[in-house]
Design a protein around this motif. Sequence first.
Motif, PDB file in Angstrom:
ATOM      1  N   PHE A 156       6.016  16.846   2.595  1.00 45.48           N
ATOM      2  CA  PHE A 156       6.492  18.225   2.549  1.00 45.48           C
ATOM      3  C   PHE A 156       7.988  18.351   2.235  1.00 45.48           C
ATOM      4  O   PHE A 156       8.546  19.429   2.370  1.00 45.48           O
ATOM      5  CB  PHE A 156       6.174  18.925   3.874  1.00 45.48           C
ATOM      6  N   GLN A 157       8.622  17.286   1.802  1.00 43.66           N
ATOM      7  CA  GLN A 157      10.059  17.307   1.563  1.00 43.66           C
ATOM      8  C   GLN A 157      10.445  18.315   0.485  1.00 43.66           C
ATOM      9  O   GLN A 157      11.443  19.006   0.602  1.00 43.66           O
ATOM     10  CB  GLN A 157      10.570  15.913   1.189  1.00 43.66           C
ATOM     11  N   GLU A 158       9.665  18.426  -0.558  1.00 44.94           N
ATOM     12  CA  GLU A 158       9.994  19.365  -1.636  1.00 44.94           C
ATOM     13  C   GLU A 158      10.021  20.800  -1.119  1.00 44.94           C
ATOM     14  O   GLU A 158      10.939  21.560  -1.421  1.00 44.94           O
ATOM     15  CB  GLU A 158       8.994  19.236  -2.776  1.00 44.94           C
TER      16      GLU A 158
ATOM     17  N   MET B 212       4.993  11.021  11.369  1.00 48.12           N
ATOM     18  CA  MET B 212       6.072  11.967  11.166  1.00 48.12           C
ATOM     19  C   MET B 212       6.762  11.709   9.814  1.00 48.12           C
ATOM     20  O   MET B 212       7.051  12.639   9.067  1.00 48.12           O
ATOM     21  CB  MET B 212       7.094  11.850  12.294  1.00 48.12           C
ATOM     22  N   ILE B 213       7.002  10.446   9.497  1.00 46.05           N
ATOM     23  CA  ILE B 213       7.638  10.092   8.222  1.00 46.05           C
ATOM     24  C   ILE B 213       6.724  10.462   7.062  1.00 46.05           C
ATOM     25  O   ILE B 213       7.179  10.987   6.042  1.00 46.05           O
ATOM     26  CB  ILE B 213       7.980   8.585   8.178  1.00 46.05           C
ATOM     27  N   GLN B 214       5.433  10.241   7.213  1.00 48.10           N
ATOM     28  CA  GLN B 214       4.482  10.593   6.152  1.00 48.10           C
ATOM     29  C   GLN B 214       4.508  12.095   5.890  1.00 48.10           C
ATOM     30  O   GLN B 214       4.522  12.531   4.748  1.00 48.10           O
ATOM     31  CB  GLN B 214       3.076  10.136   6.532  1.00 48.10           C
ATOM     32  N   LYS B 215       4.546  12.902   6.928  1.00 49.75           N
ATOM     33  CA  LYS B 215       4.634  14.358   6.768  1.00 49.75           C
ATOM     34  C   LYS B 215       5.956  14.748   6.112  1.00 49.75           C
ATOM     35  O   LYS B 215       5.997  15.638   5.277  1.00 49.75           O
ATOM     36  CB  LYS B 215       4.480  15.061   8.114  1.00 49.75           C
TER      37      LYS B 215
ATOM     38  N   GLU C  73       0.848  -1.190   0.000  1.00 53.51           N
ATOM     39  CA  GLU C  73       0.000   0.000   0.000  1.00 53.51           C
ATOM     40  C   GLU C  73       0.884   1.241   0.000  1.00 53.51           C
ATOM     41  O   GLU C  73       1.718   1.416   0.888  1.00 53.51           O
ATOM     42  CB  GLU C  73      -0.893   0.017   1.237  1.00 53.51           C
ATOM     43  N   VAL C  74       0.699   2.094  -1.017  1.00 56.38           N
ATOM     44  CA  VAL C  74       1.433   3.355  -1.060  1.00 56.38           C
ATOM     45  C   VAL C  74       0.732   4.322  -0.114  1.00 56.38           C
ATOM     46  O   VAL C  74      -0.429   4.662  -0.306  1.00 56.38           O
ATOM     47  CB  VAL C  74       1.476   3.939  -2.491  1.00 56.38           C
ATOM     48  N   VAL C  75       1.441   4.753   0.912  1.00 56.45           N
ATOM     49  CA  VAL C  75       0.898   5.660   1.916  1.00 56.45           C
ATOM     50  C   VAL C  75       1.135   7.106   1.498  1.00 56.45           C
ATOM     51  O   VAL C  75       0.259   7.955   1.618  1.00 56.45           O
ATOM     52  CB  VAL C  75       1.527   5.389   3.302  1.00 56.45           C
ATOM     53  N   GLU C  76       2.325   7.378   0.985  1.00 56.72           N
ATOM     54  CA  GLU C  76       2.686   8.745   0.577  1.00 56.72           C
ATOM     55  C   GLU C  76       3.690   8.658  -0.564  1.00 56.72           C
ATOM     56  O   GLU C  76       4.527   7.766  -0.597  1.00 56.72           O
ATOM     57  CB  GLU C  76       3.290   9.503   1.759  1.00 56.72           C
ATOM     58  N   LEU C  77       3.584   9.610  -1.510  1.00 53.08           N
ATOM     59  CA  LEU C  77       4.482   9.660  -2.662  1.00 53.08           C
ATOM     60  C   LEU C  77       4.801  11.109  -2.960  1.00 53.08           C
ATOM     61  O   LEU C  77       3.915  11.962  -2.968  1.00 53.08           O
ATOM     62  CB  LEU C  77       3.808   9.015  -3.876  1.00 53.08           C
ATOM     63  N   ASN C  78       6.087  11.401  -3.185  1.00 49.79           N
ATOM     64  CA  ASN C  78       6.510  12.747  -3.535  1.00 49.79           C
ATOM     65  C   ASN C  78       7.584  12.618  -4.606  1.00 49.79           C
ATOM     66  O   ASN C  78       8.678  12.127  -4.348  1.00 49.79           O
ATOM     67  CB  ASN C  78       7.058  13.476  -2.303  1.00 49.79           C
ATOM     68  N   VAL C  79       7.262  13.046  -5.825  1.00 47.33           N
ATOM     69  CA  VAL C  79       8.186  12.965  -6.949  1.00 47.33           C
ATOM     70  C   VAL C  79       8.849  14.319  -7.119  1.00 47.33           C
ATOM     71  O   VAL C  79       8.177  15.337  -7.239  1.00 47.33           O
ATOM     72  CB  VAL C  79       7.448  12.574  -8.243  1.00 47.33           C
ATOM     73  N   GLN C  80      10.182  14.320  -7.113  1.00 47.17           N
ATOM     74  CA  GLN C  80      10.942  15.552  -7.281  1.00 47.17           C
ATOM     75  C   GLN C  80      11.781  15.457  -8.546  1.00 47.17           C
ATOM     76  O   GLN C  80      11.766  14.437  -9.229  1.00 47.17           O
ATOM     77  CB  GLN C  80      11.784  15.801  -6.046  1.00 47.17           C
ATOM     78  N   VAL C  81      12.495  16.510  -8.855  1.00 48.74           N
ATOM     79  CA  VAL C  81      13.246  16.584 -10.099  1.00 48.74           C
ATOM     80  C   VAL C  81      14.251  15.443 -10.225  1.00 48.74           C
ATOM     81  O   VAL C  81      14.366  14.826 -11.274  1.00 48.74           O
ATOM     82  CB  VAL C  81      13.973  17.947 -10.217  1.00 48.74           C
TER      83      VAL C  81
ATOM     84  N   HIS D 269      14.776  12.822  -7.661  1.00 47.85           N
ATOM     85  CA  HIS D 269      14.555  11.659  -6.808  1.00 47.85           C
ATOM     86  C   HIS D 269      13.088  11.540  -6.415  1.00 47.85           C
ATOM     87  O   HIS D 269      12.293  12.434  -6.680  1.00 47.85           O
ATOM     88  CB  HIS D 269      15.444  11.700  -5.566  1.00 47.85           C
ATOM     89  N   VAL D 270      12.763  10.418  -5.799  1.00 52.98           N
ATOM     90  CA  VAL D 270      11.389  10.126  -5.383  1.00 52.98           C
ATOM     91  C   VAL D 270      11.402   9.718  -3.918  1.00 52.98           C
ATOM     92  O   VAL D 270      12.257   8.935  -3.492  1.00 52.98           O
ATOM     93  CB  VAL D 270      10.800   8.976  -6.233  1.00 52.98           C
ATOM     94  N   HIS D 271      10.454  10.245  -3.152  1.00 51.65           N
ATOM     95  CA  HIS D 271      10.229   9.786  -1.779  1.00 51.65           C
ATOM     96  C   HIS D 271       8.954   8.955  -1.816  1.00 51.65           C
ATOM     97  O   HIS D 271       7.933   9.401  -2.348  1.00 51.65           O
ATOM     98  CB  HIS D 271      10.015  10.966  -0.828  1.00 51.65           C
ATOM     99  N   LEU D 272       9.016   7.776  -1.242  1.00 51.52           N
ATOM    100  CA  LEU D 272       7.885   6.856  -1.287  1.00 51.52           C
ATOM    101  C   LEU D 272       7.755   6.173   0.064  1.00 51.52           C
ATOM    102  O   LEU D 272       8.724   5.604   0.577  1.00 51.52           O
ATOM    103  CB  LEU D 272       8.143   5.822  -2.392  1.00 51.52           C
ATOM    104  N   LEU D 273       6.573   6.259   0.653  1.00 51.52           N
ATOM    105  CA  LEU D 273       6.284   5.564   1.907  1.00 51.52           C
ATOM    106  C   LEU D 273       5.296   4.451   1.577  1.00 51.52           C
ATOM    107  O   LEU D 273       4.194   4.721   1.093  1.00 51.52           O
ATOM    108  CB  LEU D 273       5.691   6.536   2.939  1.00 51.52           C
ATOM    109  N   VAL D 274       5.721   3.212   1.802  1.00 53.35           N
ATOM    110  CA  VAL D 274       4.935   2.052   1.389  1.00 53.35           C
ATOM    111  C   VAL D 274       4.809   1.069   2.545  1.00 53.35           C
ATOM    112  O   VAL D 274       5.795   0.796   3.238  1.00 53.35           O
ATOM    113  CB  VAL D 274       5.619   1.321   0.204  1.00 53.35           C
ATOM    114  N   LYS D 275       3.607   0.543   2.734  1.00 51.00           N
ATOM    115  CA  LYS D 275       3.414  -0.572   3.665  1.00 51.00           C
ATOM    116  C   LYS D 275       3.680  -1.848   2.871  1.00 51.00           C
ATOM    117  O   LYS D 275       3.039  -2.096   1.851  1.00 51.00           O
ATOM    118  CB  LYS D 275       1.990  -0.593   4.212  1.00 51.00           C
ATOM    119  N   VAL D 276       4.648  -2.638   3.340  1.00 48.01           N
ATOM    120  CA  VAL D 276       5.085  -3.833   2.624  1.00 48.01           C
ATOM    121  C   VAL D 276       4.836  -5.059   3.500  1.00 48.01           C
ATOM    122  O   VAL D 276       5.240  -5.073   4.666  1.00 48.01           O
ATOM    123  CB  VAL D 276       6.593  -3.739   2.282  1.00 48.01           C
ATOM    124  N   PRO D 277       4.196  -6.094   2.942  1.00 52.36           N
ATOM    125  CA  PRO D 277       3.987  -7.302   3.744  1.00 52.36           C
ATOM    126  C   PRO D 277       5.324  -7.989   4.035  1.00 52.36           C
ATOM    127  O   PRO D 277       6.263  -7.895   3.237  1.00 52.36           O
ATOM    128  CB  PRO D 277       3.098  -8.184   2.853  1.00 52.36           C
ATOM    129  N   PRO D 278       5.441  -8.674   5.168  1.00 51.24           N
ATOM    130  CA  PRO D 278       6.710  -9.278   5.566  1.00 51.24           C
ATOM    131  C   PRO D 278       7.239 -10.329   4.588  1.00 51.24           C
ATOM    132  O   PRO D 278       8.426 -10.585   4.539  1.00 51.24           O
ATOM    133  CB  PRO D 278       6.428  -9.905   6.932  1.00 51.24           C
TER     134      PRO D 278
END
Length: 112
Positions: free
Chosen positions: A88-90, A81-84, A10-18, A20-29
């Motif tokens: 807002f990283q950009e 905190m990681i999702q924020k 499950e993609v929780v948060e995605l931020n695409v920049q010039v 690089h990409v920041h991606l927060l994903v819930k991954v099954p074990p």
Amino acid sequence: MVFCQQLGCEVVELNVQVDHVHLLVKVPPKLSISQLTGVLKGHTAIRLFTAFPVMRKKPYWGNHFWAKGYCVDTVGLNSEMIQKYVRFQEKEEQHQEQLQLEPLGGPSRKGR
């Protein structure tokens, strides 16, 4: 992202920049991070090269869209905190670049 859903992620948060990409994903074990990263990078590169054939003519990282490396960290109790951070990283990077452009000593004090 369809690829994530197919892998049970499950993609929780995605931020695409010039550059690089920041991606927060819930991954099954049962799924390794390297497997997920390989699938995401591979499928997105194919889709981008198909949609924008002119990109194939550019010498990206040896004619690959993505660089070889990636950075991964686990998230526990601080997931909000990681999702924020990802969201807002950009803005934060733009703020840091602006601070670097200011002369030493801060903004000009002329006219005071």
